[in-house]
Design a protein around this motif. Structure first.
Motif, short mmCIF file in Angstrom:
data_model
loop_
_atom_site.label_atom_id
_atom_site.label_comp_id
_atom_site.label_asym_id
_atom_site.label_seq_id
_atom_site.Cartn_x
_atom_site.Cartn_y
_atom_site.Cartn_z
N TRP A 50 9.73 16.93 5.45
CA TRP A 50 8.81 17.90 5.53
C TRP A 50 9.44 19.06 5.67
O TRP A 50 10.54 19.22 6.64
N GLN A 75 9.78 17.93 -2.86
CA GLN A 75 8.29 17.58 -2.76
C GLN A 75 7.35 18.56 -3.15
O GLN A 75 7.76 19.96 -2.85
N TYR A 90 -2.98 17.96 -0.76
CA TYR A 90 -1.97 17.33 0.19
C TYR A 90 -2.18 16.21 0.86
O TYR A 90 -3.29 15.98 1.49
N THR A 92 -0.82 11.60 1.35
CA THR A 92 -0.15 10.64 1.10
C THR A 92 -0.13 10.13 -0.30
O THR A 92 0.73 9.45 -1.07
N LEU A 95 1.76 12.20 -2.28
CA LEU A 95 3.29 11.91 -2.25
C LEU A 95 3.67 10.71 -2.97
O LEU A 95 4.63 10.69 -3.82
N MET A 120 9.31 12.66 5.90
CA MET A 120 8.47 12.75 4.83
C MET A 120 8.59 12.19 3.61
O MET A 120 7.91 11.51 3.08
N THR A 124 6.67 8.83 2.09
CA THR A 124 6.48 8.93 0.48
C THR A 124 6.96 7.50 -0.16
O THR A 124 5.83 7.01 -0.67
N ARG A 222 -0.12 22.89 6.11
CA ARG A 222 -0.85 21.62 5.43
C ARG A 222 -0.33 20.44 5.52
O ARG A 222 -0.79 19.35 5.86
N TRP A 223 1.14 20.28 5.08
CA TRP A 223 1.73 18.87 5.49
C TRP A 223 1.81 18.43 6.74
O TRP A 223 1.77 17.36 6.92
N VAL A 226 -1.17 16.26 7.29
CA VAL A 226 -1.17 15.18 6.87
C VAL A 226 -0.29 14.30 7.70
O VAL A 226 -0.69 12.93 7.87
#
Length: 317
Positions: A50, A75, A90, A92, A95, A120, A124, A222-223, A226
């Motif tokens: 991240w 990413q 956004y 998983t 990802l 992150m 992933t 936004r991440w 998640v």
């Protein structure tokens, strides 16, 4: 895309890639990927965390690319990868889609690689564990400074006793919408406190600060949502390849307790290496240890001649 801020000299300056390419993910997202090192060498795939970028792996790329083919990618929304237009981009699932697309675009059919993920990036890998494309290409995995669930509740960035108040405050800090602004002395101190060990030298703090401050505000925000809602235990239980873990004992973002839990859950755990006094940014704080961990996995599980997992050869002997 980020502002691509990073150091330009020294061992943590990103080296020039032998080849750059744009990978298109399942939903059309365009991802920047780069390949370093000689063709035909054993492959390593790196997934950053991240607010970071491929620049975060500079030390590993410089070392490994001498005799490995190193594949690194940004990413979505980070580095030179395009940010999704809306919040639905956004997740998983996204990802996992992105990693599967990168593996397909950069490896030959059936070619196996060691896949390493930080924070992150490790999540992933967990999200992609059941994907056919991942299982086709992953020979072994290295997870650095990561966890599968309960990240916000476990985080010790806010120096309070564990509980609802700390969790609520941590959520507001990590999910803040305000821009990080320029890299100032105060910003360096804040980043070091939150993400690095107390003994981290100023030049390594600078490396991380420049990369993190280059991440766009909306992408960071936004991440963070998640990560707040992360639920990847099922993916951990399906990660059926040899997996090693590295974590720092001074990690406030993803405390070492999360890594210990992963080591107990993984079907094929190679154990956890705990690094005393090291924080969350293990590839920068302890670059030699991370690089050595990747090299050891390649030597044990990837053949240079036909890129087959050595364990398969042993099981058929």
């Amino acid at each position: 895309m980020s502002r691509l801020t990073h150091v330009t000299t020294g061992p943590f300056a990103p080296p020039a890639a032998a080849r750059e390419l744009t990978v298109v993910s399942a939903d059309g997202a365009r991802l920047h990927a780069e390949v370093h090192g000689p063709d035909g060498a054993p492959a390593v795939v790196l997934a950053h965390g991240w607010t970071c970028s491929t620049a975060f792996w500079a030390a590993q790329i410089r070392d490994l690319a001498v005799d490995h083919r190193v594949i690194a990618y940004d990413q979505r929304g980070h580095g030179r990868s395009v940010a999704p237009a809306g919040a639905e981009g956004y997740s998983t699932t996204a990802l996992a889609d992105d990693l599967e697309a990168v593996l397909a675009a950069t490896l030959e059919p059936g070619e196996r690689a060691v896949v390493a993920g930080h924070s992150m990036g490790g999540m992933t890998i967990m999200a992609a564990s059941t994907r056919p494309g991942f299982r086709e290409h992953a020979a072994a995995v290295l997870l650095c400074s990561t966890g599968s669930a309960g990240l916000v509740a476990a985080s010790t960035v806010v120096p309070l006793r564990a509980g609802r108040i700390r969790t609520r405050l941590t959520r507001s800090v990590l999910g803040a919408k305000a821009p990080l602004g320029p890299v100032t002395p105060m910003a360096r101190r804040a980043l070091k406190y939150a993400t690095m060990g107390p003994g981290s030298p100023p030049e390594r703090v600078e490396v991380c600060a420049r990369i993190v401050h280059g991440c766009p505000r909306v992408v960071r925000y936004r991440w963070s949502h998640v990560l707040d809602e992360l639920a990847l235990d099922a993916g951990v239980l399906e990660l059926n390849v040899p997996t090693a873990i590295i974590a720092g004992t001074a990690d406030r973002m993803t405390p070492v307790t999360l890594a210990r839990r992963l080591a107990q859950m993984l079907p094929d755990s190679l154990g956890l290496t705990e690094l005393p006094g090291i924080g969350h940014m293990t590839p920068v704080e302890a670059p030699e240890t991370v690089t050595e961990g990747i090299r050891n996995l390649v030597q044990k599980y990837v053949r240079v001649d036909d890129q087959q997992v050595q364990g398969l050869e042993g099981s058929s002997a």
